[in-house]
Structure formats: structure tokens, C-alpha cells
Design an enzyme around this catalytic site. Structure first.
Site, short mmCIF file in Angstrom:
data_model
loop_
_atom_site.label_atom_id
_atom_site.label_comp_id
_atom_site.label_asym_id
_atom_site.label_seq_id
_atom_site.Cartn_x
_atom_site.Cartn_y
_atom_site.Cartn_z
N CYS A 131 -25.30 2.32 -119.07
CA CYS A 131 -24.60 2.60 -120.34
C CYS A 131 -25.70 3.15 -121.54
O CYS A 131 -25.33 4.23 -122.44
CB CYS A 131 -23.91 1.41 -120.90
SG CYS A 131 -25.32 0.23 -121.17
N HIS A 190 -24.64 -3.98 -123.83
CA HIS A 190 -23.80 -2.86 -123.50
C HIS A 190 -24.34 -1.71 -124.85
O HIS A 190 -24.53 -2.17 -125.81
CB HIS A 190 -22.40 -3.06 -123.63
CG HIS A 190 -21.46 -1.77 -123.16
ND1 HIS A 190 -22.19 -0.97 -122.18
CD2 HIS A 190 -20.48 -1.22 -123.81
CE1 HIS A 190 -21.18 0.14 -122.00
NE2 HIS A 190 -20.12 -0.14 -122.77
N ASN A 209 -17.55 3.55 -127.24
CA ASN A 209 -17.64 2.92 -125.98
C ASN A 209 -17.94 4.14 -125.12
O ASN A 209 -16.96 4.61 -124.74
CB ASN A 209 -16.62 1.95 -125.43
CG ASN A 209 -17.07 0.99 -124.21
OD1 ASN A 209 -17.96 1.53 -123.53
ND2 ASN A 209 -16.44 -0.12 -124.10
#
Lengths: 280, 342
Positions: free
Chosen positions: B120, B277, B301
Site C-alpha cells: 500500500c 494502511h 484509499n
């Protein structure tokens, strides 16, 4: 210096991280509590010494000037908030010294207890790192990707990280560990220590034991890239049953000298036998 | 030993190609010529239409006979991710889909979609640079015209000076069904996120070398050649806001990292933020509301959706857009670090 430390340890029965300070701390006193350390560091002038009394400090501190923090070994406890490194150093040109502190409960993406991310000097003496965690990257206790790091007489116990259960050395950091012990740390890669990229590190008179990782390198695992690889020297170290490991295809060089290591260690890819080693 | 299993890989999802059927390259021959053939097939449809009144007056030229495309090079591919010592089941496939380096609208933040790999930090950083300095992306990738791409990354040395490193990869990608298993574009026939991720993996040795977490600051440095620094959200809140505002105004890339995934606040679907994350910070804004000024942080995201599908259904988020806005106070509650570059 090492001989003196060993003599002192033999006399008082102290191990790494348990060494009592011989001279009293002279500086600004800081009382235990939540947030007291952050406040004291924020208001301290550059070059100040802060004397941390015995007790628990719940802390998340960004150090932005040169400062020395001295605690009562084994009794001054810096506890993480669970929301980042207990102490972070991200400004260039600083000289920070930490002595006689216990770091515990630090939880961060990288460097649960300590993070050095700048071209600064960090000197850590007689500290204990226990039960810290880095959940996203690595260095359950300590992460450094720049600057100069000197760690002496410290214990790293029961820390966890994805890469480097206790310590992740990355980028272009230069590090030196002397008279330290790594026990019971665990990670996916590098149970105790992970060295990556252009990191340069020396471990002298360091003991590893009971660290764990699912891939070889429960003591130390190195990883580079196609353009740079880490260089690590182990001198006078004891690995117990812990192992060394290297990533494929770019590992790094681990030079082992005058150390006591498991019998297969010196044939691991990337390991250079520099002589004087005892195989167990 | 219990493995840590900590990082957030994107939720596996079925990718529906977005390409218009009329524009789909017809009858591409499987094999290495897919990329060039696909680009040629796409180009007429992607050319801007001109009204008849603006049509050129000169007589139409006869197209010269096109030279055959150069032979396609096939390069060694980086190894896939290993989980608990077992390699991912994704086999490499050649680019027979006709995917091109860039889609119809060039490099966009919204292009980046993280795949089934714990990187990520890389996907968030790619989107951050794409949004603030897309030329850093286009300038970093050279199309060699033979099915390979040379990507320029930067290493910063001890003194802080940058050194360029060139990594060449082909467009063969580990596939999960008919879509790339790892980073991909939200435009199904666009390659740049996959190529950058593959080159980064090749540089570091394998997808496995980048699939166990990392530092978004390092990736932004590698793309821009400028230093990255991180700041805790738990420190001086005014100083952090000022820095985020400056970065927004100066169009500098930013990412943010959430905290411990075991914390209850990351299990609340309403919060819509997941632990351990990395997110792209698209910018901050001060919004006047009567006598008060509201501080807002816009995030994205890298999964290309905000929530896992079950969580989106649970809170009735039918659109489930990747981009969302939080108040600064909420941002500081949910994120532990901000990564600045430049």
C-alpha cells in the site's frame, strides 16, 4: 571502554541495559506522568540535559533539537501511547543522547520505540527495549534510515516487527551496536535485525538468542537492491542457535569475525568468514 | 511460530474492463506484439474529433505502408510474493490484452489500484505523485518501443545527493484471471501503475521484497529525487497543519499512515479507514463556516475504493468512492503519520 564495561558488569552482575549510572544526572529534572516528557523536551533549549526520575512516562515525543535524556536504568520507563514511536527524530543536524531508559509498549508503523529518519546523530546507552511493535514495516524497537546511530549496553527483548523484530536499518544509516543483547524478538524477515539498502552496521560483542523468523535470519537478515546492498560486520558476537540470512537475489555482505556461531553460518550466501570464529 | 499478518493488501476483486466495446482492439494475436497492436487499434478512437467545418482543405494523403513493429523483447521477471514461504499462484502472462502505457486521460490519481500485495505504501505514493506532479511519472518511464520500458528511479546517498538508477522491464504481469494480480490501473487497458510497480520490484529484487510493508516516503523519493520526511500526528497539531497546507499549495506529494489494525476504531465500517494502511493525502482545505473555519483533509484509499465491499454494504455506501474527506481532528484520530516529499 568495553573492558571497563565488562569489568563493571562482572562486579555488579549487570547485563546490557541494567548498568547503573555512576555519576548523578545534572540537568533539568522531569517528573513521571503522561505528557510530561513531551512538554519538557518541547521547552528545553538546544543542548539541554533532562534528568528523568524513576517512574512511568507515557510518551509520544518528536525531538526537534539536540537534547540528552538520562533516566534511572531499569526504573525510568517510557511507555508508548500505541499511536506512533515513543521518540521520533526527523530533523537534520541534531545530536541526541539517551541513557538509562526502558522503552516498552511502543506501537508504530516503523520503530515502535525509536525512529531516526534524519541526518542526525543518535546515541543510545544502557537502555532496554521490551514489548515494542512495528506492525506495517519494521524495527519493532528501533528504525533508522538516515544519520548515525550508536547503541551500547542495550537489551532488546520480545519486540516484534514485519521486518526486523527489534531493529530495522534501512536507507543510508550508519550504525554501531556494542555490548548489546537481542533475545526473543520476532519478525517475518530478520527476527532480531533487518539491514536493507545502503545501511552500514557493526555489531561488536553482541549476543543473539531465541529470536525467531519463518525464513533464515533469525538474528540478522540482509536485503539490498540492484544498485546498493547493506554491509554488516559482526565482531566478537555470539549467535546461539540464531541464524543469518540474505534475500534473493540482492542480499548484502555480512562479515563475521571472532564470533561464536552455529556451524552452518559461515556458508550462508553473503557471509564472509573474516577469521577467528568458533563454530558450535 | 505465529506470523504477524499485519499489512493491508487490497481486497481481491473481479475487475470489469471499462473499455468501450466499439473501441476494443479487434482480434489481437496472442503474443508479444499485443502492446503495439493494442495502441494502434486504440489510437483512432482516442483522437479528438473535429467538426466538419474544421476539416483540412488539403487533399487526403495516402497512408504510407507501415513498417512491421520491431521484435518484442522478453526480459526476466521478478519473483512473485511469498506468503509463509509459499509463492503466490499468479502466473506471468504476456500483454495480449492490448494494454497501453497510458489510457485516455494520461496519468491521474484515480488510475492507481493496489493489488493483492502488501505494498500500500507504494500504491499510495504513486497516486500522490500522480496527483501533484504527473510529469515525474511520465518523465520516469521511457517506452523502448519493443515491449519494454525503462524506469528511472533515484537513490539519495549519504550526503543527500541523488543518483539515477535505470530499471528495464517488459509488460508481462502476474495475472489473476484476466486482470493483473498486483498494482493495476482503474482503466483496464492502462499499464503505468503496473509497470512502475514491476520496475520497483525488479529494482528491489522481487515482488516479495516490496510485499512485506515499506515506507511511502522512500517511493516518493525514488520518483521525485527529493527528500521525504515524516511527522507524527500526535505532535504539534498547528505545525503539522501548516506543513500540510504548504505542501498542498506547493503541490508536493503527501501520504498518511494509519495505526494499529487491532485498534477498535479501524474495525468500525463507519470510520471507513483501515489499520496499518497507507493513504494518499490529496490536500487540505480551510472552509469558512460563519465565524469558524473548518479544517478538512482529503484522502484516497489506494484500493480505489474506500471500503471493503461488506463494509460499504453495511453502511449503505453504494458509491464507495476511493476519495473522501475528514475533518482535521478526525484525521489525527485515525492516522499516526504524514509523509511529506520535497
Amino acid at each position: 571502554m568495553l573492558a571497563m564495561w565488562l569489568l563493571w558488569a562482572a562486579v555488579v552482575g549487570a547485563g546490557p541495559g541494567e548498568n547503573a549510572r555512576m555519576t548523578p544526572c545534572t540537568g533539568t529534572p522531569v517528573a513521571p506522568g503522561a505528557g510530561t516528557l513531551a512538554k519538557a523536551v518541547a521547552s528545553a533549549p538546544a543542548g539541554a540535559t533532562l534528568c528523568l526520575a524513576a517512574g512511568e512516562y507515557v510518551a509520544l515525543v518528536e525531538i526537534e533539537r539536540s537534547v540528552t535524556l538520562i533516566g534511572v536504568a531499569g526504573r525510568t520507563v517510557l511507555k508508548g501511547t500505541g499511536r506512533g514511536s515513543i521518540l521520533g527524530l526527523h530533523e537534520d543536524g541534531l545530536d541526541v543522547r539517551l541513557e538509562g531508559l526502558t522503552f516498552t509498549g511502543g506501537v508504530a508503523r516503523q520503530g515502535g520505540a525509536l525512529a531516526l529518519g534524519a541526518q542526525s546523530r543518535l546515541n543510545v546507552t544502557d537502555c532496554t527495549f521490551t514489548g515494542n511493535r512495528a506492525g506495517e514495516y519494521g524495527g519493532g524497537a528501533l528504525f533508522a534510515n538516515r544519520g548515525e546511530l550508536t547503541v551500547s549496553g542495550c537489551r532488546f527483548e520480545g519486540n516484534r516487527g514485519v521486518q526486523g523484530g527489534a531493529v530495522l536499518l534501512d536507507g543510508v544509516v550508519r550504525a554501531r551496536f556494542e555490548g548489546c543483547a537481542f533475545t526473543g524478538n520476532q519478525a517475518e524477515q530478520g527476527g532480531a535485525v533487518r539491514a536493507r539498502e545502503g545501511a552500514m552496521a557493526t555489531f561488536r560483542s553482541v549476543t543473539f538468542g531465541g529470536n525467531a523468523s519463518p525464513v533464515p535470519g533469525s538474528a540478522l537478515r540482509v536485503a539490498g537492491s540492484s544498485s546498493r546492498t547493506p554491509t554488516v560486520t559482526l565482531e566478537g558476537c555470539t549467535l546461539g542457535a540464531d541464524t543469518l540470512g540474505a534475500d534473493e537475489p540482492y542480499g548484502g555482505q555480512v562479515r563475521v569475525k571472532d564470533s561464536t556461531v552455529p556451524k552452518d553460518t559461515l556458508t550462508v550466501r553473503g557471509v564472509v568468514d573474516a577469521g577467528g570464529n568458533v563454530l558450535k | 511460530m505465529q506470523t504477524l499478518q499485519t499489512k493491508q493488501a487490497a481486497e481481491p476483486q473481479k475487475v470489469t474492463p471499462k473499455v468501450d466495446v466499439a473501441r476494443k482492439p479487434a482480434a489481437l494475436t496472442p503474443g508479444a506484439q499485443g502492446f503495439e497492436a493494442g495502441r494502434a487499434a486504440l489510437s483512432p478512437a482516442s483522437a479528438p474529433l473535429k467538426p466538419a467545418s474544421m476539416a483540412p482543405q488539403a487533399p487526403a494523403k495516402t497512408d504510407p505502408v507501415k513498417a512491421p513493429p520491431p521484435p518484442q523483447r522478453d526480459l526476466p521477471d521478478p519473483a512473485v510474493v511469498k506468503k509463509d514461504g509459499v509463492a503466490d499462484p499468479y502466473a506471468y502472462q504476456k500483454n495480449t490484452r492490448g494494454a497501453a502505457l497510458y489510457g485516455t486521460n494520461g496519468v491521474q490519481v484515480s488510475d492507481v489500484r493496489q493489488g493483492a500485495i502488501g505494498d500500500c505504501f507504494l500504491a499510495a505514493a504513486l497516486a500522490a505523485v500522480a496527483g501533484t506532479n504527473p510529469s515525474a511519472i511520465t518523465g520516469a518511464i521511457k517506452d523502448n518501443g519493443d515491449g519494454t520500458y525503462t524506469v528511472r528511479f533515484y537513490n539519495l546517498d549519504w550526503s543527500g545527493s541523488k543518483k539515477a538508477e535505470s530499471i528495464t522491464v517488459d509488460a508481462d504481469l502476474p495475472m489473476n484471471g484476466d486482470a493483473p494480480a498486483y498494482a493495476k490501473s482503474t482503466e483496464s487497458l492502462e499499464l503505468w501503475p503496473s509497470i512502475l510497480e514491476k520496475a520497483y520490484a525488479q529494482w528491489k529484487g522481487s515482488y516479495d521484497a516490496i510485499g512485506h510493508g515499506g515506507n511511502a516516503g522512500d517511493v516518493m523519493e525514488a520518483l521525485t529525487g527529493e527528500r521525504s520526511r515524516s511527522k507524527s500526528t500526535g505532535g504539534d497539531t498547528d505545525a503539522l497543519w501548516t506543513r500540510m497546507k504548504e505542501a498542498t499549495e506547493q503541490k508536493k506529494p503527501m501520504c498518511a499512515g494509519s495505526g494499529d489494525k487491532d485498534d477498535a476504531k479501524y474495525k468500525d465500517p463507519k470510520a471507513g479507514v483501515y489499520g496499518w494502511h497507507a493513504y494518499t493525502v490529496l490536500g487540505v482545505e480551510e472552509k469558512k463556516n460563519g465565524d469558524t473555519t473548518e479544517k478538512l483533509v482529503k484522502l484516497r484509499n489506494p484500493w480505489a475504493v474506500r471500503r471493503r465491499s461488506a463494509d460499504a454494504a453495511a453502511v449503505g455506501d453504494a458509491e464507495n468512492k476511493a476519495e473522501f474527506t475528514l475533518t482535521y481532528a478526525e484525521f489525527r484520530r485515525l492516522y499516526d503519520d504524514v509523509y511529506f516529499n520535497g
